[in-house]
Design an enzyme around this catalytic site. Structure first.
Site, PDB file in Angstrom:
ATOM      1  N   GLY A  73      41.093 -28.898 -40.820  1.00  0.00           N
ATOM      2  CA  GLY A  73      42.364 -29.121 -41.512  1.00  0.00           C
ATOM      3  C   GLY A  73      43.514 -29.114 -40.541  1.00  0.00           C
ATOM      4  O   GLY A  73      43.370 -28.744 -39.370  1.00  0.00           O
ATOM      5  N   SER A  74      44.664 -29.574 -41.030  1.00  0.00           N
ATOM      6  CA  SER A  74      45.865 -29.462 -40.194  1.00  0.00           C
ATOM      7  C   SER A  74      47.060 -29.237 -41.096  1.00  0.00           C
ATOM      8  O   SER A  74      47.071 -29.658 -42.257  1.00  0.00           O
ATOM      9  CB  SER A  74      46.050 -30.712 -39.342  1.00  0.00           C
ATOM     10  N   GLY A  75      48.034 -28.531 -40.564  1.00  0.00           N
ATOM     11  CA  GLY A  75      49.245 -28.235 -41.323  1.00  0.00           C
ATOM     12  C   GLY A  75      50.451 -28.375 -40.419  1.00  0.00           C
ATOM     13  O   GLY A  75      50.344 -28.947 -39.317  1.00  0.00           O
ATOM     14  N   ALA A  76      51.585 -27.850 -40.875  1.00  0.00           N
ATOM     15  CA  ALA A  76      52.829 -27.977 -40.120  1.00  0.00           C
ATOM     16  C   ALA A  76      52.710 -27.343 -38.739  1.00  0.00           C
ATOM     17  O   ALA A  76      53.355 -27.769 -37.792  1.00  0.00           O
ATOM     18  CB  ALA A  76      53.957 -27.308 -40.891  1.00  0.00           C
ATOM     19  N   GLN A  77      51.860 -26.333 -38.625  1.00  0.00           N
ATOM     20  CA  GLN A  77      51.803 -25.595 -37.360  1.00  0.00           C
ATOM     21  C   GLN A  77      50.755 -26.110 -36.397  1.00  0.00           C
ATOM     22  O   GLN A  77      50.771 -25.742 -35.227  1.00  0.00           O
ATOM     23  CB  GLN A  77      51.507 -24.121 -37.643  1.00  0.00           C
ATOM     24  N   GLY A  78      49.814 -26.904 -36.876  1.00  0.00           N
ATOM     25  CA  GLY A  78      48.793 -27.397 -35.962  1.00  0.00           C
ATOM     26  C   GLY A  78      47.443 -27.528 -36.620  1.00  0.00           C
ATOM     27  O   GLY A  78      47.334 -27.556 -37.844  1.00  0.00           O
ATOM     28  N   LYS A  82      42.988 -21.153 -35.942  1.00  0.00           N
ATOM     29  CA  LYS A  82      44.190 -22.000 -36.014  1.00  0.00           C
ATOM     30  C   LYS A  82      44.924 -21.937 -34.683  1.00  0.00           C
ATOM     31  O   LYS A  82      45.201 -20.849 -34.177  1.00  0.00           O
ATOM     32  CB  LYS A  82      45.097 -21.505 -37.153  1.00  0.00           C
ATOM     33  N   ASP A 109      56.964 -20.769 -51.787  1.00  0.00           N
ATOM     34  CA  ASP A 109      56.471 -22.077 -51.354  1.00  0.00           C
ATOM     35  C   ASP A 109      54.957 -22.197 -51.529  1.00  0.00           C
ATOM     36  O   ASP A 109      54.290 -22.839 -50.729  1.00  0.00           O
ATOM     37  CB  ASP A 109      56.866 -22.292 -49.886  1.00  0.00           C
TER      38      ASP A 109
HETATM   39  P1  AMP Z   1      47.618 -24.363 -42.375  1.00  0.00           P
HETATM   40  O1  AMP Z   1      47.880 -24.834 -41.004  1.00  0.00           O
HETATM   41  O2  AMP Z   1      47.475 -22.877 -42.471  1.00  0.00           O
HETATM   42  O3  AMP Z   1      48.600 -24.929 -43.374  1.00  0.00           O
HETATM   43  O4  AMP Z   1      46.196 -24.944 -42.794  1.00  0.00           O
HETATM   44  C1  AMP Z   1      45.965 -26.325 -42.911  1.00  0.00           C
HETATM   45  C2  AMP Z   1      44.655 -26.597 -43.622  1.00  0.00           C
HETATM   46  O5  AMP Z   1      43.558 -26.086 -42.884  1.00  0.00           O
HETATM   47  C3  AMP Z   1      44.540 -25.935 -45.003  1.00  0.00           C
HETATM   48  O6  AMP Z   1      45.100 -26.749 -46.019  1.00  0.00           O
HETATM   49  C4  AMP Z   1      43.034 -25.803 -45.164  1.00  0.00           C
HETATM   50  O7  AMP Z   1      42.493 -27.013 -45.634  1.00  0.00           O
HETATM   51  C5  AMP Z   1      42.550 -25.571 -43.748  1.00  0.00           C
HETATM   52  N1  AMP Z   1      42.401 -24.117 -43.477  1.00  0.00           N
HETATM   53  C6  AMP Z   1      43.316 -23.302 -42.912  1.00  0.00           C
HETATM   54  N2  AMP Z   1      42.847 -22.045 -42.800  1.00  0.00           N
HETATM   55  C7  AMP Z   1      41.596 -22.060 -43.332  1.00  0.00           C
HETATM   56  C8  AMP Z   1      40.574 -21.058 -43.512  1.00  0.00           C
HETATM   57  N3  AMP Z   1      40.763 -19.807 -43.134  1.00  0.00           N
HETATM   58  N4  AMP Z   1      39.432 -21.439 -44.094  1.00  0.00           N
HETATM   59  C9  AMP Z   1      39.240 -22.729 -44.482  1.00  0.00           C
HETATM   60  N5  AMP Z   1      40.136 -23.692 -44.324  1.00  0.00           N
HETATM   61  C10 AMP Z   1      41.307 -23.384 -43.753  1.00  0.00           C
END
Ligand code: AMP
Length: 378
Positions: A33-38, A55, A151
């Protein structure tokens, strides 16, 4: 530890556009996965003999928004210990000095999917209500520590196939920047409450609105209040729920009130129209009862005026939810947050760099001394 020894503990592997430099105990990295932080990867931890999520926060001190979020997340993750909030298993940086410091890696419990993926599925009432119950337990625990999320969204909530659920992040700091600095990453705002959209004061039940939006989306399989921006989103809210009362309008500041008053007037729809029976599983009398309870809960959560919206405690007592009530989960002792200025902190890039670096070293120190609990909440 001497530098050479430390260097030998790490190895690098490319995942997508990024390189992860991680401790050798973590093997078999795969992006999940990826989000705002990486980027987030799954990996196998040879020491704990289990799969974990890692992460990578790349240069988290690079600007105010990233730095505040990373620091806050790190500090809070270290304090909070509840089965419905993601637990931290390890923190490390491959760099050896403050001068060289670049990246932080957070190792967490690995879950199977985020809630966006679950929303596509047809869930029965048992699963639906259990997921909601766990969200509410996690939120209550955050509130008990003085953390109001504001949020919550499906991408920041993760689940396992056994239907257990954990909240991934701690939401907006009281003094959060609006996210403008986070571009090109698009911030999802569909789940934010009217008081956030309209810049009003807020209380703990601001998070109930988000839970209502998430429940509605699980039932409808469509985002409840999508919007290109807050204006568009506000239109979607009033079209469905109706123009709020005069009493609510009086709580707005003058310029926002003028805007809200000048929108077209809508009467809104009943919750039976918004969430008709066909959306729910209705194969038995029991299911019909559950559907009407779920609809009743929705009608109490999706209330524009926060003073008339259900509270977290009331929601936990609602008939749709209270079947799961377990005092050990609902009334777990609240975490102690020692950094009282967590949300107010303003620092230069160099200061943030040092603060975050110190938090990483503090974790390593506590790990060495065995202060950190060996096992996080399952
Ligand atoms: P984040 O950067 O925390 O917003 O995470 C981005 C994406 O990564 C999330 O929407 C999940 O799909 C996946 N993800 C993050 N942390 C976990 C975790 N501990 N277990 C499973 N998937 C995760």
């Amino acid at each position: 530890m001497n530098k050479n020894k430390r260097e030998k503990e790490f190895y690098s592997v490319d995942v997508g556009d990024s390189t992860f430099t991680v401790l050798k105990r973590y093997q078999n990295l795969r992006p999940i996965g990826s989000g705002a932080q990486g980027i987030v990867c799954s990996a196998y931890d040879n020491n704990l003999e289990r799969n974990v999520a890692i992460k990578k926060l790349s240069r988290p001190f690079q600007n105010q928004t990233h730095a505040k979020r990373a620091y806050r997340e790190l500090v809070l993750m270290k304090c909070v210990n509840h089965k419905n909030i993601i637990g931290l298993l390890n923190v490390f940086t491959p760099q050896k000095t403050l001068e060289e410091f670049q990246d932080v890696y957070l190792v967490m419990e690995l879950m199977d999917a985020n809630l966006c993926q679950v929303i596509q599925m047809e869930l029965d009432h048992e699963r639906l209500s259990y997921l909601l119950y766990q969200m509410l337990c996690g939120i209550k625990h955050l509130h008990a520590a003085g953390i109001i999320h504001r949020d919550l969204k499906p991408s920041n909530i993760v689940v396992k196939s056994d239907c257990t659920l954990k909240i991934l992040d701690f939401g907006l700091a009281r003094t959060a920047a609006t996210g403008l600095l986070m571009t090109p990453y698009v911030v999802t705002r569909y789940y934010r409450a009217p008081e956030v959209i309209l810049g009003m004061g807020y209380q703990a039940n601001v998070d109930i609105w988000s839970v209502g939006c998430i429940l509605a989306e699980m039932v409808r399989h469509k985002i409840l209040f999508p919007g290109r921006d807050y204006i568009d989103q506000w239109n979607k809210v009033i079209e469905q729920l109706g123009t709020p009362t005069q009493e609510f309008l009086l709580k707005l500041n003058q310029s926002v009130r003028t805007y809200v008053e000048n929108r077209p007037r809508y009467t809104g729809y009943s919750f039976e129209k918004l969430f008709p029976d066909v959306l729910f599983p209705a194969d038995s009398e029991h299911s019909k009862l559950k559907a009407s309870q779920a609809r009743d809960l929705l009608s109490k959560m999706l209330v524009i005026d926060a003073s008339k919206r259900i509270s977290v405690d009331e929601a936990l007592q609602h008939p749709y939810i209270n079947v799961w009530y377990d005092p050990a989960e609902v009334e777990a002792p609240s975490p102690l947050i020692t950094d009282k200025q967590l949300d107010e902190r303003e620092h230069t890039v160099e200061e943030w760099k040092e603060l975050i670096y110190k938090e990483v070293l503090d974790w390593e120190e506590r790990m060495k001394n065995g202060v950190i609990r060996a096992q996080v909440q399952q």
